[in-house]
Scaffold this motif. Structure first.
Motif: not given
Length: 451
Positions: A24-38
């Motif tokens: 599986h691939q990840i693209k980008g990182v966030t610590i805020d679940s409200r800003h989750v993108e695909k």
């Protein structure tokens, strides 16, 4: 931004991942679940009030490519998707950032200092951006969480990474320096910010000097050579190239003002290189000299550096100049303040033409020395040609107390709206108004009422 497989992450950091998800691939990182993108990696933190692990399930449902999860934390059977099991999510984030930085392999420029970090960062970017692919710290993403997130935003073809490093106590910059391993480390100056945590300016100098701990052995250390408190720490730096910047004649790069105008300054370095800076303040000349030094270190010629620094644009509320319809010049320096930067602001205003009005609010985080330091700022107004001094905040009254001896018109306000109303009532065409205070005072509200 980071774009890798979970298999690669497993190689980079200490973690456990179900083999079924390794491709599986990840693209980008966030610590805020409200800003989750695909495909983003979600990093939950367990705070005092909120446990981010509560939002992992929703983050995965919203399209997150994977989520960190601390070992030992309960996990619901309803959570579906790739979980990266780690001992500590913050440590794992930092390990991932360090590994990704080595993967991208840009030149890393680390910048710290009590004042001028962001301004210097902006100036460095301005000098370099026409010749390199440059990315810098955005906003105040300069701590143990922000710096890794900044690194993980780097594009794969980034050639220069400018990383701002902030702190409130000892060993914090040491951690950031070890993550970043800078090729060039910068200390802009030593002021009084965080005095309540570090006890003295000597303590601040020691904490800021931690930036050299991760400096590459063949790296370059650029620092404020006018600051004697840095001298013992400079002596401890081994192997790296040392470049001191300042007004004193024993510096590697000696900067000297040629003339100061209402819209900028002209200066020389070592009496041979001439530069024009469209920004107010002698202190900004030193910041610009640091950026110029980095340009030279990275092989840029004088003409390129001169052209680029003359077009620099700073992040907002740093000596930001506005001219109203009535030809009143308003200088918004309200992003932050310390006694040192307040004195620099007084010098800047003093060198301008016209009637001079300065608005100063509390300088925060000074601890038990706060009253004395505010009084020192007031005393610094002696013979500076300032017509009006207006102050706001609990400790700013001490600026008024001592400054009243040297300024014709002095007023202290505990209400910001009253200050604004009074200021608007006294303004005249061609006045020069400089507004400065620590971030918590939000003096930009006064600026906005004027422009």
């Amino acid at each position: 931004m980071i774009e890798v497989s979970l298999k690669q992450i497993q190689k980079w950091i200490s973690c456990d991942i179900d083999e079924a998800y390794l491709e599986h691939q990840i693209k980008g990182v966030t610590i805020d679940s409200r800003h989750v993108e695909k495909e983003m990696l979600f990093v939950p933190f367990k705070g005092e009030n909120v446990d981010g692990h509560r939002f992992v399930e929703q983050a995965l449902k919203d399209g997150a490519g994977a989520s960190f999860y601390e070992k030992g934390q309960d996990i619901s059977d309803s959570i579906q998707g790739p979980i990266i099991w780690v001992d500590d999510t913050l440590t794992a984030l930092q390990q991932l950032a360090k590994a990704y930085l080595k993967h991208v392999n840009p030149k890393v420029i680390g910048v710290t200092g009590s004042n001028g970090k962001t301004t210097t960062k902006d100036m460095i970017e301005s000098v370099l951006h026409t010749e390199f692919r440059v990315k810098k710290t955005q906003g105040n993403y300069n701590n143990e969480i922000g710096l890794p997130l900044t690194i993980l935003q780097l594009d794969k073809d980034t050639e220069i990474s400018i990383l701002e490093m902030g702190m409130s106590g000892f060993h914090e910059i040491e951690l950031l320096s070890k993550i970043a391993e800078p090729d060039i480390a910068v200390i802009t100056n030593i002021g009084e910010s965080h005095m309540q945590d570090l006890g003295s300016r000597e303590g601040i100098a020691k904490a800021k000097s931690e930036i050299t701990i991760g400096l590459k052995s063949d790296g370059t250390f650029i620092y404020d050579g006018d600051e004697p408190l840095l001298k013992p720490h400079v002596e401890n730096v081994k192997d790296a190239k040392l470049v001191s910047v300042g007004l004193n004649h024993d510096n590697t790069l000696v900067c000297k003002v040629e003339n100061s105008k209402n819209d900028g300054i002209a200066f020389t370095i070592n009496n041979k290189e001439h530069y024009e800076l469209p920004i107010l303040g002698i202190h900004n000349m030193k910041n610009a000299t640091i950026a110029i030094a980095i340009g030279h270190e990275l092989g840029l010629d004088y003409d390129t550096i001169q052209k680029n620094i003359s077009n620099v644009q700073l992040t907002g509320m740093r000596m930001e100049r506005h001219v109203t319809n009535n030809q009143i010049t308003v200088i918004n320096d309200a992003y932050n303040a310390s006694p040192t930067s307040m004195k620099a602001a007084i010098d800047t205003l003093s060198n301008m033409n016209g009637r001079k009005i300065i608005v100063l609010a509390d300088s925060l985080e000074l601890g038990e020395n706060s009253q004395r330091m505010h009084e020192d700022v007031g005393a610094y107004l002696d013979n500076k040609g300032i017509h009006t001094l207006l102050t706001y905040g609990n400790d700013a009254k001490f600026i008024s107390r001592t400054g009243g001896q040297f300024v014709e018109d002095v007023a202290y306000f505990s209400d910001k709206n009253e200050l604004t109303h009074y200021l608007k009532s006294i303004l005249q065409p061609d006045d020069k108004v400089l507004i400065k205070g620590s971030r918590g005072n939000k003096l930009e509200e006064v600026v906005n009422a004027l422009i």
